[in-house]
Design a protein around this motif. Structure first.
Motif, short mmCIF file in Angstrom:
data_model
loop_
_atom_site.label_atom_id
_atom_site.label_comp_id
_atom_site.label_asym_id
_atom_site.label_seq_id
_atom_site.Cartn_x
_atom_site.Cartn_y
_atom_site.Cartn_z
N LYS A 19 -5.06 40.51 93.58
CA LYS A 19 -4.20 39.44 93.10
C LYS A 19 -4.00 39.54 91.59
O LYS A 19 -2.91 39.33 91.08
CB LYS A 19 -4.78 38.07 93.47
CG LYS A 19 -4.60 37.71 94.93
CD LYS A 19 -5.10 36.31 95.22
CE LYS A 19 -4.87 35.96 96.69
NZ LYS A 19 -5.35 34.60 97.00
N THR A 20 -5.08 39.86 90.88
CA THR A 20 -4.96 40.03 89.43
C THR A 20 -3.98 41.14 89.10
O THR A 20 -3.15 41.01 88.20
CB THR A 20 -6.35 40.35 88.82
OG1 THR A 20 -7.23 39.27 89.10
CG2 THR A 20 -6.24 40.54 87.32
N TYR A 23 -0.42 39.95 89.77
CA TYR A 23 0.10 39.12 88.70
C TYR A 23 0.52 39.97 87.50
O TYR A 23 1.55 39.72 86.87
CB TYR A 23 -0.94 38.09 88.25
CG TYR A 23 -1.40 37.15 89.33
CD1 TYR A 23 -0.65 36.96 90.50
CD2 TYR A 23 -2.61 36.44 89.20
CE1 TYR A 23 -1.09 36.10 91.49
CE2 TYR A 23 -3.04 35.58 90.19
CZ TYR A 23 -2.28 35.41 91.34
OH TYR A 23 -2.71 34.56 92.32
N LYS A 55 7.22 33.46 92.84
CA LYS A 55 6.74 32.16 93.34
C LYS A 55 6.35 32.26 94.81
O LYS A 55 5.36 31.66 95.24
CB LYS A 55 7.81 31.10 93.13
CG LYS A 55 7.99 30.69 91.67
CD LYS A 55 9.08 29.64 91.51
CE LYS A 55 9.21 29.20 90.06
NZ LYS A 55 10.31 28.20 89.88
N GLN A 58 3.06 33.49 95.27
CA GLN A 58 2.07 32.58 94.68
C GLN A 58 1.57 33.05 93.32
O GLN A 58 0.39 32.89 92.98
CB GLN A 58 0.90 32.37 95.65
CG GLN A 58 1.35 31.78 96.98
CD GLN A 58 0.21 31.53 97.94
OE1 GLN A 58 -0.81 32.24 97.90
NE2 GLN A 58 0.34 30.54 98.81
N VAL A 59 2.47 33.63 92.55
CA VAL A 59 2.14 33.99 91.17
C VAL A 59 2.12 32.70 90.34
O VAL A 59 3.08 31.92 90.39
CB VAL A 59 3.17 34.98 90.58
CG1 VAL A 59 2.88 35.26 89.12
CG2 VAL A 59 3.15 36.28 91.38
N PRO A 60 1.06 32.43 89.60
CA PRO A 60 0.96 31.17 88.84
C PRO A 60 2.09 31.01 87.83
O PRO A 60 2.59 32.00 87.27
CB PRO A 60 -0.39 31.31 88.13
CG PRO A 60 -1.16 32.28 88.95
CD PRO A 60 -0.15 33.25 89.49
N ALA A 61 2.47 29.76 87.59
CA ALA A 61 3.58 29.46 86.67
C ALA A 61 3.31 30.00 85.27
O ALA A 61 4.23 30.46 84.59
CB ALA A 61 3.82 27.95 86.62
N HIS A 62 2.04 29.96 84.85
CA HIS A 62 1.74 30.40 83.48
C HIS A 62 1.97 31.91 83.31
O HIS A 62 2.30 32.38 82.21
CB HIS A 62 0.31 30.03 83.07
CG HIS A 62 -0.77 30.77 83.80
ND1 HIS A 62 -1.21 32.03 83.42
CD2 HIS A 62 -1.49 30.45 84.89
CE1 HIS A 62 -2.16 32.44 84.25
NE2 HIS A 62 -2.36 31.50 85.15
#
Length: 241
Positions: A19-20, A23, A55, A58-62
């Motif tokens: 996941k890292t 991103y 999105k 589920q990639v974070p908004a930040h």
């Protein structure tokens, strides 16, 4: 083609470490899209699509915001695309797409993934001609004829459309992506597009049945995924243990 194509594009988000990396890869793609076409999604279709895709994964908004802010600053890295082609253990065809700020490093890492896993790295065009560069959409439904008709009414050039297990898969030339997406969204406002992307779809498949070769194939794909500069891996393998 059918839904099997989804198994031929490796996802990259099965563990926390992956996941890292996912991103990080989205951060690169968002940065490049924003830098090349402007950081405003309303005026940059490629960026808008990439944000939507991020999105969904589920990639974070930040992560998204940081990439856009970096592009607005005008500095930062200069990335270029790199594509490698070859054959996996078991003889399946493979395309590896990369974004890199150091082509020599990327080539070395990708080559090592091939060499250490009994795979063969070829030159440009080795297998690319056996894949179609397609816009791909998948969503719940049963009536492919109705979907084909609405797309034709919207003047979308459809390559193929199939239904399998209650999922309709639509394939069109990659240049038709925006037109096809608009037509589907307007005609089916309550239907979620589970897949909406531009992908390399193999024209044929290669079955791999030997358990040892399947294990080697999976190690090979994992090695490619561990390369920070690798964005997507496409293949035509059908694993049948």
């Amino acid at each position: 083609m059918g839904r099997a194509y989804q198994n031929r594009k490796e996802s990259m988000a099965k563990t926390a470490g992956q996941k890292t990396r996912l991103y990080s890869r989205y951060g690169k793609e968002l940065y490049v899209c924003a830098k090349n076409g402007g950081p405003d999604p309303d005026g940059n279709l490629a960026l808008r699509h990439m944000i939507t895709k991020a999105k969904k994964d589920q990639v974070p908004a930040h992560v998204i915001e940081r990439a856009l802010e970096k592009a607005k600053g005008g500095g930062g890295e200069d990335y270029e695309t790199a594509r490698y082609e070859g054959f996996s253990p078991g003889g399946a065809m493979v395309i590896v797409d990369c974004l890199t700020d150091n082509g020599k490093r990327t080539f070395t890492e990708v080559r090592q993934a091939f060499v250490k896993n009994d795979a063969k790295l070829g030159g440009p065009g080795t297998v690319g001609h056996m894949f179609d560069h397609q816009a791909v959409f998948a969503f719940k439904g049963e009536d492919e004829e109705a979907i084909l008709e609405l797309l034709m009414m919207a003047d979308v050039d459809v390559s193929d459309i199939e239904v399998e297990d209650g999922i309709i898969s639509v394939f069109a030339p990659h240049t038709e992506f925006n037109k096809a997406k608009t037509a589907l969204n307007e005609a089916l406002p309550d239907t979620e597009l589970e897949v909406e992307e531009i992908s390399f779809v193999p024209q044929t498949s290669t079955e791999i049945t030997d358990p040892e070769v399947i294990e080697q194939f999976e190690k090979f794909i994992a090695a490619l995924e561990d390369c920070d500069d690798v964005q997507n891996v496409y293949h035509n393998a059908e694993l049948k243990a």
